[in-house]
Write a protein that holds these residues in place. Structure first.
Motif, PDB file in Angstrom:
ATOM      1  N   ALA A   1      51.431  25.458  70.645  1.00 36.95           N
ATOM      2  CA  ALA A   1      51.423  24.376  71.638  1.00 36.95           C
ATOM      3  C   ALA A   1      50.013  24.155  72.186  1.00 36.95           C
ATOM      4  N   ASN A   2      49.305  25.229  72.511  1.00 38.11           N
ATOM      5  CA  ASN A   2      47.934  25.099  73.020  1.00 38.11           C
ATOM      6  C   ASN A   2      47.008  24.501  71.966  1.00 38.11           C
TER       7      ASN A   2
ATOM      8  N   THR B   1      54.974  19.252  74.259  1.00 38.01           N
ATOM      9  CA  THR B   1      54.687  20.688  74.408  1.00 38.01           C
ATOM     10  C   THR B   1      54.849  21.191  75.840  1.00 38.01           C
ATOM     11  N   GLN B   2      55.094  20.297  76.804  1.00 41.89           N
ATOM     12  CA  GLN B   2      55.135  20.721  78.203  1.00 41.89           C
ATOM     13  C   GLN B   2      56.221  21.758  78.466  1.00 41.89           C
ATOM     14  N   HIS B   3      57.388  21.616  77.865  1.00 40.62           N
ATOM     15  CA  HIS B   3      58.471  22.578  78.085  1.00 40.62           C
ATOM     16  C   HIS B   3      58.083  23.958  77.544  1.00 40.62           C
TER      17      HIS B   3
ATOM     18  N   GLN C   1      57.264  27.568  79.670  1.00 44.64           N
ATOM     19  CA  GLN C   1      57.893  28.871  79.402  1.00 44.64           C
ATOM     20  C   GLN C   1      56.854  29.920  79.037  1.00 44.64           C
ATOM     21  N   ASP C   2      55.882  29.522  78.220  1.00 41.56           N
ATOM     22  CA  ASP C   2      54.854  30.454  77.756  1.00 41.56           C
ATOM     23  C   ASP C   2      53.503  29.735  77.744  1.00 41.56           C
TER      24      ASP C   2
END
Length: 171
Positions: free
Chosen positions: A65-66, A52-54, A58-59
């Motif tokens: 992702a969070n 999820t880092q990418h 970006q957001d």
């Protein structure tokens, strides 16, 4: 007298495809259960953060992702063990029942229906507690599988009763 082979209808093919999808779902659950047994909660958290880092770069407010990072950071050994056992048992039962129904084992039809009804009830509870479109779609698919399995079960029972020798009174 010749017997004509039964025609395969669209609903029959849909039933088989739906069962195969359920069986594949069971295989994925088995794989997930095995992975939970061999992968530590820390490794899961590290993998989720890596994946999820990418997106988070970006957001930083990306909901999915969070949520994944949050869920993976709260995993404990007992939670992953429970998840592994649940997935292994659920997947195994699903695979056995799907296999038996595909092999036209009449005993498996009611078991498949009961098994899915229990999970439909549980999924309904989960939808009420924490709404999820994914769970709604899965529940709708399970309801469809129950309906089509019950239909097939009635057809197979009727067919078996027609082909069984009728009992005649003794002379």
């Amino acid at each position: 007298m010749e017997t004509k082979p039964a025609e395969t209808t669209l609903l029959d093919r849909t039933f088989r495809v739906s069962l195969i999808l359920k069986g594949l779902d069971g295989v994925l659950e088995l794989i997930g259960g095995i992975l939970l047994l061999v992968v530590t909660p820390k490794q899961i958290g590290d993998l989720v953060r890596f994946l999820t880092q990418h997106e988070l770069a970006q957001d930083p407010h990306d909901f999915l992702a969070n949520s994944l990072v949050h869920l993976s950071s709260n995993l404990s050994g007992s939670a992953t063990l429970f998840g592994a056992i649940y997935l292994l048992l659920h997947g195994l039962v699903k695979i056995v029942l799907v296999w038996a129904v595909l092999k036209d084992k009449l005993w498996a039809y009611p078991w498949m229906i009961a098994f899915l009804l229990v999970f439909i009830i549980y999924q309904g509870y989960r939808i009420a507690v924490a709404f999820s479109w994914g769970l709604v779609l899965l529940t709708a698919f399970d309801i469809f599988i129950v309906w089509i399995t019950a239909r097939e079960y009635r057809l197979h029972r009727a067919r078996n009763q027609q082909h069984s020798p009728s009992s005649r009174p003794a002379d």
